[in-house]
Design an enzyme around this catalytic site. Structure first.
Site, PDB file in Angstrom:
ATOM      1  N   SER A 112      44.853  27.002 119.096  1.00 15.53           N
ATOM      2  CA  SER A 112      45.240  27.423 117.743  1.00 15.53           C
ATOM      3  C   SER A 112      46.619  26.858 117.435  1.00 15.53           C
ATOM      4  O   SER A 112      47.445  26.701 118.340  1.00 15.53           O
ATOM      5  CB  SER A 112      45.287  28.949 117.649  1.00 15.53           C
ATOM      6  OG  SER A 112      45.900  29.379 116.439  1.00 15.53           O
TER       7      SER A 112
ATOM      8  N   TYR B  74      47.521  36.920 120.637  1.00 13.39           N
ATOM      9  CA  TYR B  74      46.658  35.777 120.346  1.00 13.39           C
ATOM     10  C   TYR B  74      47.422  34.466 120.549  1.00 13.39           C
ATOM     11  O   TYR B  74      46.945  33.550 121.232  1.00 13.39           O
ATOM     12  CB  TYR B  74      46.155  35.876 118.913  1.00 13.39           C
ATOM     13  CG  TYR B  74      45.214  34.776 118.486  1.00 13.39           C
ATOM     14  CD1 TYR B  74      43.885  34.777 118.891  1.00 13.39           C
ATOM     15  CD2 TYR B  74      45.651  33.731 117.673  1.00 13.39           C
ATOM     16  CE1 TYR B  74      43.007  33.767 118.493  1.00 13.39           C
ATOM     17  CE2 TYR B  74      44.796  32.726 117.274  1.00 13.39           C
ATOM     18  CZ  TYR B  74      43.466  32.749 117.690  1.00 13.39           C
ATOM     19  OH  TYR B  74      42.612  31.742 117.292  1.00 13.39           O
TER      20      TYR B  74
END
Length: 261
Positions: free
Chosen positions: A144, A157
Site C-alpha cells: 500500500s 495497516y
C-alpha cells in the site's frame, strides 16, 4: 504490449475472493495462467472461481487461512500436485482495521499483522523453497502507498504493509542468485470493498480524490480512484517476461497520491 511468460504458468493468488486479489486472478487467468485462487472466505471465493471458469479460463479455488503456517505448507504441496510447479505467487490477501493508536485493540493489531505481514511470510517461504531448485519464478506482494506515508487512524495497516514490502525486497535480494524476482505493488485508494467499508454507507469517493488537510492527507493528482484492474495490470507486468530485469522494486499505483519519489 503483449505480456509473455504468464501463459501456462501456475499462479497462486491470495486474497482472491474480492477486490484487488480477484482482479489479479482474473487478469492472470485471462493471460493464460493456471490460477490457484486462495482465500479464507470459501463462499465468496467459489463465486469468483465459477465466474472465471465460465469465461473459459483455468482457475481452481482453495479455502485457506494464510495465517496458518501448516495449512499454507499443505496448500502449496496440494497446488503443485494438482496444477504443477508454481511459477508465480501474488500476495494480495489483506485486512484493514482503522483506529487511533490509543484506541487500537490488541486483537486488531495482531490480526492486521497476522494477515498482512505474517501471511506474506508464510506463502513466500513455502513457495520460494520450491522455486529455488527450479531457479525461476516471480513473487509480487500487494502492499500500500500507506507503507511509505503516515496516515491517521491507519497505524496498524500502514506498519504491516511496510513490513510486508520490505520483507519482499529482502527476499528478492536472497533469491536473486536463483533468478527469482520479487517485487512490490503499492496501490493507493482503490474501488474495493475495503475502501467502501472505510468510507461508510454515505461515503463519497470525491473526499478521497480531494484529500483532507485536517488529516494531513493530500488528494489524488490524477483526479480518480483506481479500479482493481489498474493494480492487477501492474502485477501482471511485474510477473511477465517484460519485467525480466526488474526485482526488489516497489511500484506505486496511486494516481500520484503519495507524491512518491
Amino acid at each position: 504490449m503483449e505480456l509473455t511468460g504468464i501463459e501456462s504458468t501456475v499462479a497462486l493468488v491470495t486474497g482472491a475472493a474480492q477486490g484487488i486479489g480477484a482482479a489479479v486472478a482474473g487478469v492472470l487467468a485471462g493471460a493464460g495462467a493456471h490460477v490457484a485462487a486462495v482465500d479464507r472466505n470459501a463462499e465468496a471465493l467459489a463465486t469468483v472461481v465459477t465466474k472465471l471458469e465460465a469465461e473459459g479460463v483455468t482457475a481452481r479455488g482453495y479455502g485457506v487461512d494464510v495465517c496458518d503456517s501448516a495449512a499454507v505448507d499443505a496448500l502449496v504441496r496440494r497446488v503443485e500436485d494438482e496444477l504443477g510447479p508454481i511459477g508465480i505467487l501474488v500476495n494480495a490477501a489483506g485486512v484493514l482495521h482503522t483506529a487511533r493508536v490509543v484506541e487500537l485493540s490488541d486483537r486488531q493489531w495482531s490480526e492486521t499483522f497476522s494477515v498482512n505481514a505474517t501471511g506474506v511470510f508464510h506463502l513466500s517461504r513455502a513457495v520460494a523453497r520450491r522455486m529455488i531448485p527450479r531457479r525461476r519464478g516471480a513473487i509480487v506482494t500487494v502492499a500500500s502507498n500507506a507503507a511509505g506515508v503516515p496516515r491517521t487512524e491507519m497505524a496498524a495497516y500502514a506498519a504491516s504493509k511496510a513490513a510486508s514490502a520490505h520483507f519482499t525486497r529482502c527476499l528478492g535480494l536472497e533469491l536473486a542468485d536463483y533468478g527469482i524476482r520479487c517485487n512490490v505493488v503499492s496501490p493507493g485508494s482503490t474501488d474495493t470493498p475495503m475502501l467502501r467499508a472505510m468510507l461508510g454507507e454515505d461515503g463519497d469517493p470525491r473526499q478521497v480524490i480531494e484529500g483532507s488537510p485536517a488529516a494531513y492527507k493530500v488528494g489524488i493528482p490524477l483526479r480518480k480512484v483506481a479500479q482493481p484492474r489498474d493494480v492487477a495490470e501492474a502485477v501482471a507486468y511485474l510477473v511477465s517476461d517484460q519485467a525480466g530485469h526488474v526485482t526488489m522494486h516497489d511500484l506505486y499505483v496511486d494516481g500520484g497520491a503519495a507524491l512518491h519519489v
